[in-house]
Enzyme design. Structure first.
Site, PDB file in Angstrom:
ATOM      1  CB  CYS A  89      92.297  19.585  67.253  1.00 56.76           C
ATOM      2  SG  CYS A  89      93.074  20.387  65.235  1.00 56.76           S
ATOM      3  CG  HIS A 131      87.308  21.176  66.092  1.00 56.85           C
ATOM      4  ND1 HIS A 131      88.273  21.222  66.785  1.00 56.85           N
ATOM      5  CD2 HIS A 131      88.043  20.639  65.332  1.00 56.85           C
ATOM      6  CE1 HIS A 131      88.977  20.742  67.128  1.00 56.85           C
ATOM      7  NE2 HIS A 131      89.338  20.250  65.162  1.00 56.85           N
ATOM      8  CD  GLU A 132      87.179  18.645  62.129  1.00 62.08           C
ATOM      9  OE1 GLU A 132      87.714  19.016  61.661  1.00 62.08           O
ATOM     10  OE2 GLU A 132      87.210  17.904  63.122  1.00 62.08           O
ATOM     11  CG  HIS A 135      89.992  22.597  61.131  1.00 64.28           C
ATOM     12  ND1 HIS A 135      91.879  23.067  61.455  1.00 64.28           N
ATOM     13  CD2 HIS A 135      89.898  21.314  61.996  1.00 64.28           C
ATOM     14  CE1 HIS A 135      92.025  22.366  62.567  1.00 64.28           C
ATOM     15  NE2 HIS A 135      91.156  21.298  63.464  1.00 64.28           N
TER      16      HIS A 135
END
Length: 166
Positions: A89, A131-132, A135
């Site tokens: 990351c 993953h995004e 976030h």
């Protein structure tokens, strides 16, 4: 070109769920340009708005020849088939750990003109989409690690020169 400074693990913005984008105006256009410019650097695959200090649901991606962005993305589909894949990351530099991710993922949202956007991907793009989106929900990939790996990762983060401290 507006490559923005990154926020690092320990910064509260990375652990705060993001608000939806409600205005599609010049400020949102600047955010999109900033996300695209910042992700379009060597070694980068995805970038969420909180990673540049903005608490809005928006991310950009650059995987292979695909580059784009999504406003108000929602992860709407993931495959039952999963794999353990090394993950890193930008907000946790230099540390990579195996994470279990779906092999295929689909995200839906809108673009700057409020037109529907669907991004579907497998393998690395699927990993990036998951993953995004994490976030934007205030979650880091470290939160997905099994307990012993997570303990080691948090220790290594606290010992790093980049770790954000007040």
């Amino acid at each position: 070109m507006a490559v923005k400074e990154l926020r690092y693990f320990g910064d509260p913005v990375l652990k705060t769920p993001c608000e939806p984008v409600t205005r599609l105006d010049a400020a949102t256009e600047r955010l999109v340009r900033d996300l695209l410019d910042t992700v379009d650097q060597p070694g980068r695959a995805g970038l969420a708005a909180p990673q540049i200090g903005v608490g809005l649901r928006a991310f950009s991606y650059r995987v292979g020849k695909q580059i784009g962005y999504v406003l108000n993305p929602e992860l709407v589909e993931v495959s039952d088939e999963v794999h353990e894949i090394d993950e890193g990351c930008l907000s946790v530099p230099e540390l990579w750990f195996p994470v279990v991710r779906a092999k295929r993922a689909v995200v839906r949202g809108v673009n700057i003109r409020n037109e529907p956007v669907t991004v579907a991907g497998e393998d690395v793009l699927a990993q990036c989409l998951q993953h995004e989106t994490d976030h934007l929900d205030g979650m880091l990939y470290l939160d997905r690690l099994e307990p012993e790996r997570k303990k080691k990762a948090f220790r290594l983060c606290r010992e790093s020169s980049w770790f954000w401290q007040r």
